[in-house]
Write a protein that holds these residues in place. Structure first.
Motif, PDB file in Angstrom:
ATOM      1  N   TRP A 181       0.855  -1.190   0.000  1.00 52.99           N
ATOM      2  CA  TRP A 181       0.000   0.000   0.000  1.00 52.99           C
ATOM      3  C   TRP A 181       0.896   1.247   0.000  1.00 52.99           C
ATOM      4  CZ3 TRP A 181      -0.915   4.389   2.898  1.00 52.99           C
ATOM      5  CH2 TRP A 181      -2.082   5.100   2.568  1.00 52.99           C
ATOM      6  N   GLY A 182       0.647   2.144  -0.947  1.00 51.39           N
ATOM      7  CA  GLY A 182       1.433   3.355  -1.072  1.00 51.39           C
ATOM      8  C   GLY A 182       2.600   3.252  -2.035  1.00 51.39           C
ATOM      9  N   ARG A 183       2.907   2.058  -2.501  1.00 51.55           N
ATOM     10  CA  ARG A 183       4.009   1.901  -3.459  1.00 51.55           C
ATOM     11  C   ARG A 183       3.675   2.579  -4.789  1.00 51.55           C
ATOM     12  NH1 ARG A 183       9.326   1.263  -3.914  1.00 51.55           N
ATOM     13  NH2 ARG A 183       8.610   3.415  -4.057  1.00 51.55           N
ATOM     14  N   VAL A 184       2.357   2.635  -5.104  1.00 48.74           N
ATOM     15  CA  VAL A 184       1.878   3.245  -6.336  1.00 48.74           C
ATOM     16  C   VAL A 184       0.888   4.355  -5.992  1.00 48.74           C
ATOM     17  CG1 VAL A 184       0.653   2.851  -8.510  1.00 48.74           C
ATOM     18  CG2 VAL A 184       2.166   1.080  -7.598  1.00 48.74           C
ATOM     19  N   SER A 185       1.020   5.493  -6.649  1.00 45.06           N
ATOM     20  CA  SER A 185       0.149   6.641  -6.397  1.00 45.06           C
ATOM     21  C   SER A 185      -1.310   6.317  -6.715  1.00 45.06           C
ATOM     22  CB  SER A 185       0.596   7.820  -7.257  1.00 45.06           C
ATOM     23  OG  SER A 185      -0.364   8.865  -7.225  1.00 45.06           O
ATOM     24  N   ARG A 186      -2.210   6.863  -5.895  1.00 45.59           N
ATOM     25  CA  ARG A 186      -3.647   6.737  -6.130  1.00 45.59           C
ATOM     26  C   ARG A 186      -4.240   8.037  -6.678  1.00 45.59           C
ATOM     27  NH1 ARG A 186      -6.178   6.583  -1.678  1.00 45.59           N
ATOM     28  NH2 ARG A 186      -4.403   7.041  -0.347  1.00 45.59           N
ATOM     29  N   ALA A 210     -12.074   2.516  -0.713  1.00 42.51           N
ATOM     30  CA  ALA A 210     -11.692   2.678   0.686  1.00 42.51           C
ATOM     31  C   ALA A 210     -10.217   3.076   0.699  1.00 42.51           C
ATOM     32  CB  ALA A 210     -11.923   1.388   1.462  1.00 42.51           C
ATOM     33  N   ALA A 211      -9.952   4.334   1.012  1.00 42.44           N
ATOM     34  CA  ALA A 211      -8.632   4.921   0.748  1.00 42.44           C
ATOM     35  C   ALA A 211      -7.481   4.145   1.378  1.00 42.44           C
ATOM     36  CB  ALA A 211      -8.611   6.369   1.227  1.00 42.44           C
ATOM     37  N   SER A 212      -7.619   3.699   2.618  1.00 44.36           N
ATOM     38  CA  SER A 212      -6.493   3.044   3.278  1.00 44.36           C
ATOM     39  C   SER A 212      -6.375   1.568   2.920  1.00 44.36           C
ATOM     40  CB  SER A 212      -6.610   3.190   4.800  1.00 44.36           C
ATOM     41  OG  SER A 212      -7.600   2.337   5.329  1.00 44.36           O
ATOM     42  N   LEU A 213      -7.335   1.062   2.135  1.00 45.29           N
ATOM     43  CA  LEU A 213      -7.309  -0.330   1.696  1.00 45.29           C
ATOM     44  C   LEU A 213      -7.005  -0.467   0.209  1.00 45.29           C
ATOM     45  CD1 LEU A 213     -10.558  -1.526   3.529  1.00 45.29           C
ATOM     46  CD2 LEU A 213      -8.212  -2.116   4.185  1.00 45.29           C
ATOM     47  N   ASP A 214      -7.204   0.599  -0.562  1.00 47.14           N
ATOM     48  CA  ASP A 214      -7.056   0.532  -2.020  1.00 47.14           C
ATOM     49  C   ASP A 214      -5.589   0.400  -2.420  1.00 47.14           C
ATOM     50  OD1 ASP A 214      -9.790   0.939  -2.165  1.00 47.14           O
ATOM     51  OD2 ASP A 214      -9.639   3.062  -2.730  1.00 47.14           O
ATOM     52  N   HIS A 215      -5.290  -0.641  -3.174  1.00 48.06           N
ATOM     53  CA  HIS A 215      -3.951  -0.866  -3.721  1.00 48.06           C
ATOM     54  C   HIS A 215      -4.030  -0.806  -5.238  1.00 48.06           C
ATOM     55  CE1 HIS A 215      -3.706  -2.707   0.256  1.00 48.06           C
ATOM     56  NE2 HIS A 215      -2.403  -2.875   0.135  1.00 48.06           N
ATOM     57  N   VAL A 216      -3.151  -0.047  -5.878  1.00 49.91           N
ATOM     58  CA  VAL A 216      -3.083   0.018  -7.337  1.00 49.91           C
ATOM     59  C   VAL A 216      -2.009  -0.958  -7.806  1.00 49.91           C
ATOM     60  CG1 VAL A 216      -2.572   1.468  -9.332  1.00 49.91           C
ATOM     61  CG2 VAL A 216      -3.850   2.411  -7.391  1.00 49.91           C
ATOM     62  N   GLY A 217      -2.387  -1.844  -8.743  1.00 49.70           N
ATOM     63  CA  GLY A 217      -1.431  -2.836  -9.200  1.00 49.70           C
ATOM     64  C   GLY A 217      -1.597  -3.176 -10.662  1.00 49.70           C
ATOM     65  N   THR A 218      -1.052  -4.326 -11.052  1.00 51.86           N
ATOM     66  CA  THR A 218      -0.969  -4.694 -12.460  1.00 51.86           C
ATOM     67  C   THR A 218      -1.419  -6.131 -12.680  1.00 51.86           C
ATOM     68  OG1 THR A 218       1.340  -5.434 -12.283  1.00 51.86           O
ATOM     69  CG2 THR A 218       0.958  -3.115 -12.798  1.00 51.86           C
ATOM     70  N   MET A 259       5.410  -3.623 -15.773  1.00 53.65           N
ATOM     71  CA  MET A 259       4.418  -2.557 -15.638  1.00 53.65           C
ATOM     72  C   MET A 259       4.560  -1.837 -14.303  1.00 53.65           C
ATOM     73  SD  MET A 259       0.910  -4.130 -17.232  1.00 53.65           S
ATOM     74  CE  MET A 259       0.027  -2.616 -16.790  1.00 53.65           C
ATOM     75  N   LEU A 260       4.772  -2.606 -13.221  1.00 50.95           N
ATOM     76  CA  LEU A 260       4.915  -1.984 -11.905  1.00 50.95           C
ATOM     77  C   LEU A 260       6.099  -1.027 -11.874  1.00 50.95           C
ATOM     78  CD1 LEU A 260       4.028  -1.716  -8.944  1.00 50.95           C
ATOM     79  CD2 LEU A 260       5.521  -3.666  -8.419  1.00 50.95           C
ATOM     80  N   ALA A 261       7.188  -1.407 -12.524  1.00 51.15           N
ATOM     81  CA  ALA A 261       8.367  -0.538 -12.546  1.00 51.15           C
ATOM     82  C   ALA A 261       8.057   0.809 -13.179  1.00 51.15           C
ATOM     83  CB  ALA A 261       9.503  -1.227 -13.309  1.00 51.15           C
ATOM     84  N   ALA A 262       7.122   0.818 -14.127  1.00 57.35           N
ATOM     85  CA  ALA A 262       6.783   2.071 -14.811  1.00 57.35           C
ATOM     86  C   ALA A 262       5.878   2.969 -13.984  1.00 57.35           C
ATOM     87  CB  ALA A 262       6.109   1.757 -16.145  1.00 57.35           C
ATOM     88  N   ILE A 263       5.059   2.397 -13.106  1.00 58.55           N
ATOM     89  CA  ILE A 263       4.046   3.209 -12.414  1.00 58.55           C
ATOM     90  C   ILE A 263       4.360   3.485 -10.956  1.00 58.55           C
ATOM     91  CG2 ILE A 263       2.217   2.437 -13.970  1.00 58.55           C
ATOM     92  CD1 ILE A 263       1.227   0.580 -11.723  1.00 58.55           C
ATOM     93  N   TYR A 288      12.486  -3.905 -10.749  1.00 62.06           N
ATOM     94  CA  TYR A 288      11.659  -5.101 -10.576  1.00 62.06           C
ATOM     95  C   TYR A 288      11.891  -6.143 -11.670  1.00 62.06           C
ATOM     96  CZ  TYR A 288       9.090  -2.333  -7.112  1.00 62.06           C
ATOM     97  OH  TYR A 288       8.740  -1.572  -6.016  1.00 62.06           O
ATOM     98  N   PRO A 289      11.962  -5.767 -12.953  1.00 66.44           N
ATOM     99  CA  PRO A 289      12.197  -6.808 -13.960  1.00 66.44           C
ATOM    100  C   PRO A 289      13.500  -7.578 -13.745  1.00 66.44           C
ATOM    101  CG  PRO A 289      11.382  -4.809 -15.005  1.00 66.44           C
ATOM    102  CD  PRO A 289      11.685  -4.454 -13.575  1.00 66.44           C
ATOM    103  N   ALA A 290      14.544  -6.902 -13.249  1.00 67.19           N
ATOM    104  CA  ALA A 290      15.810  -7.594 -13.001  1.00 67.19           C
ATOM    105  C   ALA A 290      15.656  -8.674 -11.945  1.00 67.19           C
ATOM    106  CB  ALA A 290      16.882  -6.588 -12.578  1.00 67.19           C
ATOM    107  N   ALA A 291      14.715  -8.478 -11.012  1.00 67.85           N
ATOM    108  CA  ALA A 291      14.503  -9.467  -9.962  1.00 67.85           C
ATOM    109  C   ALA A 291      13.990 -10.788 -10.510  1.00 67.85           C
ATOM    110  CB  ALA A 291      13.519  -8.920  -8.919  1.00 67.85           C
ATOM    111  N   ALA A 292      13.454 -10.769 -11.737  1.00 66.53           N
ATOM    112  CA  ALA A 292      12.971 -12.008 -12.349  1.00 66.53           C
ATOM    113  C   ALA A 292      14.103 -12.994 -12.611  1.00 66.53           C
ATOM    114  CB  ALA A 292      12.228 -11.699 -13.647  1.00 66.53           C
TER     115      ALA A 292
END
Length: 468
Positions: free
Chosen positions: A198-203, A210-218, A229-233, A251-255
């Motif tokens: 939570w908070g890693r990606v801007s909302r 629900a603001a404190s529960l909403d997670h933006v992902g891919t 995609m996550l690395a870009a956002i 993140y892609p390098a972690a693959a």
């Protein structure tokens, strides 16, 4: 019947991005193939609210010109990506699955949309979602259809993103998760979903449930693609003060990190209680794969989740009431019954009861943080039962035990804010995919990517596509 067009549609995001970079295929050719496929299939699948044909073609042409001139922006350059209708897109209707916001046309992009544009992605359309990102579609909406079998549930609320990604109607999609809305559609449609910390990606520019529960992902068809995609956002954002300022890893390098030496935890009691045999089999086989890849398998006891699951509903209701405060009283009649009921429940909850929920939630978050001080990853099912049929979910609201089971492995990690990766881990006797979940410590998405990518390199579950 398979064709070259279908083969192109089911390439990975990073694969098609490499072809565009090498100019083996143009971005315009890829977009045209995607638009033809959407026109042929989406009248039945209903994954898109609307398709951005003209702007997608223009953006693809611009990408081709830049790449030809040597200005390559990265792995997303020229690649068609879908956007959940939760996120503002300048000049395009953004209704968040509602009718109350049906006329809203934002004057700016959401931060995540802007960042995708800056990465060179071609935004091909807005995907369908449940009303306000809660559990049910608005009565006026025809829900998306699972492309693997239309008799089965496509998940909520990012169902359109899951269906479009699974069916080869985009190469990845923006999604969001408040109680399981990345993970259920990812599992149901057999794709990979990455819910970051939570908070890693801007909302900023995303409609709230629900603001404190909403997670933006891919969502994508592989861990590497979801991570790309996550690395870009990801990253801090002055427009969203809750966006975390921590540097964004590669993140892609972690693959390519592999699993050797990573501590993968399981809770046999939690993972096994009332879990159907096929899901248990998939989980046990996955444990074997992780062990063979060099992970250290550790048995732990996860904190009890019964109270935090019960608290999630009230926590979400209060925050939904805040999010809809300006429109609910004036436009109550435009709301579907389910979302309206949630808002009314939130408005009715006392401050004392809400504060108790917050205290219990903080304690649970601390317990989970403490657990990850001695492990790297936690492996769980996504849900304790086989893929759900539409007939079963038609009465979901009348089956509290089914709802609690569905939430068992998802909403606790929205309450705690920890990152998760959902990925296909098997196929059941019905032919439908079985989803598994990895959880990591706060801001440890690299561990998720390492684990998910290693598993997918050793298995082929994520490569099983709908025969359409």
């Amino acid at each position: 019947m398979k064709s070259d067009a279908i083969g192109l549609a089911y390439l990975g995001l990073t694969e098609v991005g490499a072809l565009i970079r090498e100019r083996s295929v143009t971005a315009r050719e890829v977009v045209e193939a995607q638009l033809r496929r959407i026109a042929a299939l989406d009248a039945e699948l209903k994954s898109y609210v609307f398709v951005l044909e003209a702007s997608a073609r223009a953006d693809a042409d611009a990408a081709d010109r830049e790449i030809a001139a040597g200005r390559h922006r990265g792995p997303l350059h020229g690649v068609p990506i879908a956007v959940k209708d939760l996120f503002w897109l300048k000049g395009a209707p953004t209704a968040a699955g509602t009718t109350v916001h049906g006329a809203f046309v934002p004057g700016e992009d959401a931060t995540v949309v802007r960042r995708l544009r800056e990465a060179g992605a071609v935004l091909i359309g807005k995907t369908q979602m449940t009303e306000g990102a809660y559990s049910d579609h608005h009565p006026s909406v025809t829900p998306p259809r699972n492309p693997r079998n239309g008799a089965y549930w496509p998940g909520i609320s990012s169902s359109g993103s899951g269906v479009a990604t699974a069916a080869g109607l985009c190469y990845g999609a923006l999604a969001s998760d408040t109680g399981g809305s990345i993970r259920w559609p990812a599992a149901a449609n057999g794709v990979t979903g990455l819910k970051p910390t939570w908070g890693r990606v801007s909302r900023h520019g995303a409609f709230e449930l629900a603001a404190s529960l909403d997670h933006v992902g891919t969502m994508a068809r592989s861990t590497l693609d979801a991570a790309t995609m996550l690395a870009a956002i990801a990253g801090s954002d002055p427009r969203d003060p809750t966006a975390l300022p921590d540097p964004v890893p590669d993140y892609p390098a972690a693959a390519n990190m592999g699993l050797r030496g990573l501590r993968v935890a399981i809770d046999p009691a939690w993972n096994g209680a009332d879990v159907d045999p096929e899901t248990q089999t998939a989980l046990q086989e996955a444990i074997g794969v992780f062990a063979d890849l060099g992970a250290e398998i550790i048995e732990i006891r996860f904190p009890d989740v019964a109270q935090v699951i019960a608290d999630w509903a009230s926590n979400c209701a209060v925050e939904a009431a805040v999010a809809h405060e300006a429109s609910f009283s004036a436009h109550r009649g435009q709301y579907g019954a389910v979302l309206a009921g949630v808002i009314e429940a939130g408005r009715a909850l006392s401050g004392l009861d809400y504060q108790k929920i917050l205290l219990r939630r903080a304690a649970f978050r601390g317990e989970v943080d403490a657990l990850f001080s001695s492990i790297d990853l936690l492996l769980t099912p996504v849900q304790p039962f086989a893929p759900l049929t539409l007939e079963t979910v038609a009465t979901l609201g009348e089956q509290p035990e089914l709802i609690a089971g569905l939430q068992r492995y998802t909403c606790p990690f929205d309450m705690s804010g920890h990152p998760t990766l959902t990925f296909p881990g098997g196929v059941g006797s019905t032919g439908m995919p079985i989803g598994l979940q990895l959880v990591a410590g706060r801001l440890q998405e690299t561990a998720l990517v390492a684990g998910g990518a290693a598993f997918q390199a050793a298995t082929s579950w994520h490569q099983r596509h709908p025969e359409i």
